[in-house]
Design a protein around this motif. Structure first.
Motif, PDB file in Angstrom:
ATOM      1  N   GLY A 242      79.632  57.736 -15.599  1.00 49.98           N
ATOM      2  CA  GLY A 242      78.475  57.858 -16.469  1.00 49.98           C
ATOM      3  C   GLY A 242      78.229  56.655 -17.362  1.00 49.98           C
ATOM      4  N   LEU A 243      79.274  55.948 -17.699  1.00 53.08           N
ATOM      5  CA  LEU A 243      79.181  54.798 -18.589  1.00 53.08           C
ATOM      6  C   LEU A 243      78.670  53.540 -17.881  1.00 53.08           C
ATOM      7  CD1 LEU A 243      79.873  54.051 -21.524  1.00 53.08           C
ATOM      8  CD2 LEU A 243      82.185  53.534 -20.767  1.00 53.08           C
ATOM      9  N   LEU A 244      78.662  53.543 -16.541  1.00 52.08           N
ATOM     10  CA  LEU A 244      78.261  52.344 -15.802  1.00 52.08           C
ATOM     11  C   LEU A 244      76.844  51.887 -16.122  1.00 52.08           C
ATOM     12  CD1 LEU A 244      79.644  52.543 -12.155  1.00 52.08           C
ATOM     13  CD2 LEU A 244      80.178  50.886 -13.931  1.00 52.08           C
ATOM     14  N   GLY A 245      75.914  52.818 -16.220  1.00 48.99           N
ATOM     15  CA  GLY A 245      74.532  52.460 -16.522  1.00 48.99           C
ATOM     16  C   GLY A 245      74.401  51.773 -17.866  1.00 48.99           C
ATOM     17  N   ILE A 246      75.120  52.278 -18.845  1.00 48.01           N
ATOM     18  CA  ILE A 246      75.095  51.677 -20.189  1.00 48.01           C
ATOM     19  C   ILE A 246      75.675  50.271 -20.141  1.00 48.01           C
ATOM     20  CG2 ILE A 246      76.029  51.858 -22.537  1.00 48.01           C
ATOM     21  CD1 ILE A 246      75.972  54.959 -22.062  1.00 48.01           C
ATOM     22  N   CYS A 247      76.788  50.113 -19.412  1.00 43.64           N
ATOM     23  CA  CYS A 247      77.406  48.789 -19.270  1.00 43.64           C
ATOM     24  C   CYS A 247      76.437  47.807 -18.615  1.00 43.64           C
ATOM     25  CB  CYS A 247      78.673  48.872 -18.425  1.00 43.64           C
ATOM     26  SG  CYS A 247      80.030  49.741 -19.196  1.00 43.64           S
ATOM     27  N   ALA A 248      75.750  48.269 -17.574  1.00 45.72           N
ATOM     28  CA  ALA A 248      74.811  47.406 -16.863  1.00 45.72           C
ATOM     29  C   ALA A 248      73.648  47.001 -17.763  1.00 45.72           C
ATOM     30  CB  ALA A 248      74.302  48.105 -15.606  1.00 45.72           C
ATOM     31  N   LYS A 249      73.105  47.954 -18.511  1.00 45.23           N
ATOM     32  CA  LYS A 249      71.988  47.641 -19.414  1.00 45.23           C
ATOM     33  C   LYS A 249      72.420  46.682 -20.517  1.00 45.23           C
ATOM     34  CE  LYS A 249      69.238  51.695 -18.534  1.00 45.23           C
ATOM     35  NZ  LYS A 249      68.891  53.045 -18.880  1.00 45.23           N
TER      36      LYS A 249
ATOM     37  N   CYS B 240      82.012  46.331  -4.977  1.00 44.16           N
ATOM     38  CA  CYS B 240      82.911  46.184  -6.119  1.00 44.16           C
ATOM     39  C   CYS B 240      82.126  45.686  -7.326  1.00 44.16           C
ATOM     40  CB  CYS B 240      84.056  45.226  -5.789  1.00 44.16           C
ATOM     41  SG  CYS B 240      83.505  43.614  -5.237  1.00 44.16           S
ATOM     42  N   LEU B 241      82.721  45.888  -8.481  1.00 44.65           N
ATOM     43  CA  LEU B 241      82.140  45.368  -9.709  1.00 44.65           C
ATOM     44  C   LEU B 241      83.237  45.200 -10.745  1.00 44.65           C
ATOM     45  CD1 LEU B 241      81.972  47.857 -11.956  1.00 44.65           C
ATOM     46  CD2 LEU B 241      80.017  48.511 -10.591  1.00 44.65           C
ATOM     47  N   ALA B 242      82.958  44.346 -11.699  1.00 45.38           N
ATOM     48  CA  ALA B 242      83.896  44.113 -12.798  1.00 45.38           C
ATOM     49  C   ALA B 242      83.195  44.420 -14.115  1.00 45.38           C
ATOM     50  CB  ALA B 242      84.380  42.664 -12.801  1.00 45.38           C
ATOM     51  N   ILE B 243      83.912  45.068 -15.012  1.00 48.24           N
ATOM     52  CA  ILE B 243      83.427  45.292 -16.373  1.00 48.24           C
ATOM     53  C   ILE B 243      83.896  44.093 -17.193  1.00 48.24           C
ATOM     54  CG2 ILE B 243      83.511  46.804 -18.393  1.00 48.24           C
ATOM     55  CD1 ILE B 243      82.136  48.053 -15.905  1.00 48.24           C
ATOM     56  N   VAL B 244      82.961  43.383 -17.813  1.00 44.04           N
ATOM     57  CA  VAL B 244      83.289  42.135 -18.498  1.00 44.04           C
ATOM     58  C   VAL B 244      83.225  42.273 -20.020  1.00 44.04           C
ATOM     59  CG1 VAL B 244      82.680  40.667 -16.538  1.00 44.04           C
ATOM     60  CG2 VAL B 244      80.922  41.270 -18.200  1.00 44.04           C
TER      61      VAL B 244
ATOM     62  N   GLN C 205      87.589  51.823 -22.078  1.00 44.15           N
ATOM     63  CA  GLN C 205      87.068  53.181 -21.876  1.00 44.15           C
ATOM     64  C   GLN C 205      87.223  53.620 -20.425  1.00 44.15           C
ATOM     65  OE1 GLN C 205      83.288  54.192 -23.748  1.00 44.15           O
ATOM     66  NE2 GLN C 205      83.526  52.422 -25.109  1.00 44.15           N
ATOM     67  N   PHE C 206      86.984  52.697 -19.478  1.00 44.32           N
ATOM     68  CA  PHE C 206      87.167  53.037 -18.062  1.00 44.32           C
ATOM     69  C   PHE C 206      88.637  53.268 -17.735  1.00 44.32           C
ATOM     70  CE2 PHE C 206      82.852  51.385 -17.464  1.00 44.32           C
ATOM     71  CZ  PHE C 206      82.352  52.370 -16.634  1.00 44.32           C
ATOM     72  N   VAL C 207      89.517  52.453 -18.297  1.00 47.39           N
ATOM     73  CA  VAL C 207      90.960  52.632 -18.076  1.00 47.39           C
ATOM     74  C   VAL C 207      91.369  54.021 -18.548  1.00 47.39           C
ATOM     75  CG1 VAL C 207      93.244  51.873 -18.837  1.00 47.39           C
ATOM     76  CG2 VAL C 207      91.554  50.184 -18.117  1.00 47.39           C
ATOM     77  N   LYS C 208      90.852  54.424 -19.698  1.00 46.89           N
ATOM     78  CA  LYS C 208      91.162  55.748 -20.241  1.00 46.89           C
ATOM     79  C   LYS C 208      90.586  56.855 -19.359  1.00 46.89           C
ATOM     80  CE  LYS C 208      90.801  58.410 -24.502  1.00 46.89           C
ATOM     81  NZ  LYS C 208      90.252  58.445 -25.861  1.00 46.89           N
TER      82      LYS C 208
END
Length: 105
Positions: A7-14, A82-86, A93-96
């Motif tokens: 669910g957090l991916l969209g927020i990260c992308a924006k 694949c993708l990376a959170i930068v 948050q993703f690790v958790k």
């Protein structure tokens, strides 16, 4: 239905905190900008091996999860293997969310 873990991916992308696709993900890992890497379950075996090995070498937490179309849709793009959170905060948050305990962010 949106997967709770994604669910957090969209927020990260924006927020501009996602490097997606093979080239951008690899570049983020090598340059030390990746805090979490997501590899799709339907990526080729070679792609999975390549990114798992890179994450292990550079000490970046990762998960093999989801499919190319779902991940791409979540970030408003086409299929992505694949993708990376930068961003460190989002990365933690993703690790958790994925319960990764044996690696540090």
């Amino acid at each position: 239905m949106i997967d709770n873990k994604l669910g957090l991916l969209g927020i990260c992308a924006k927020a501009g905190k996602v490097a997606s696709g093979g080239f951008m993900t690899e570049e983020a890992i090598i340059k030390g900008k990746a805090y979490f890497v997501l590899i799709t379950e339907d990526a080729s075996d070679n792609t999975k091996k390549k990114f798992i090995n890179k994450c292990d070498f550079y000490g970046i937490p990762y998960v093999v999860y989801g499919t190319q179309d779902i991940i791409g849709h979540m970030i408003g793009k086409g299929d992505r293997t694949c993708l990376a959170i930068v961003d460190e905060g989002f990365g933690k948050q993703f690790v958790k969310k994925f319960g990764i305990k044996d690696q540090e962010v």
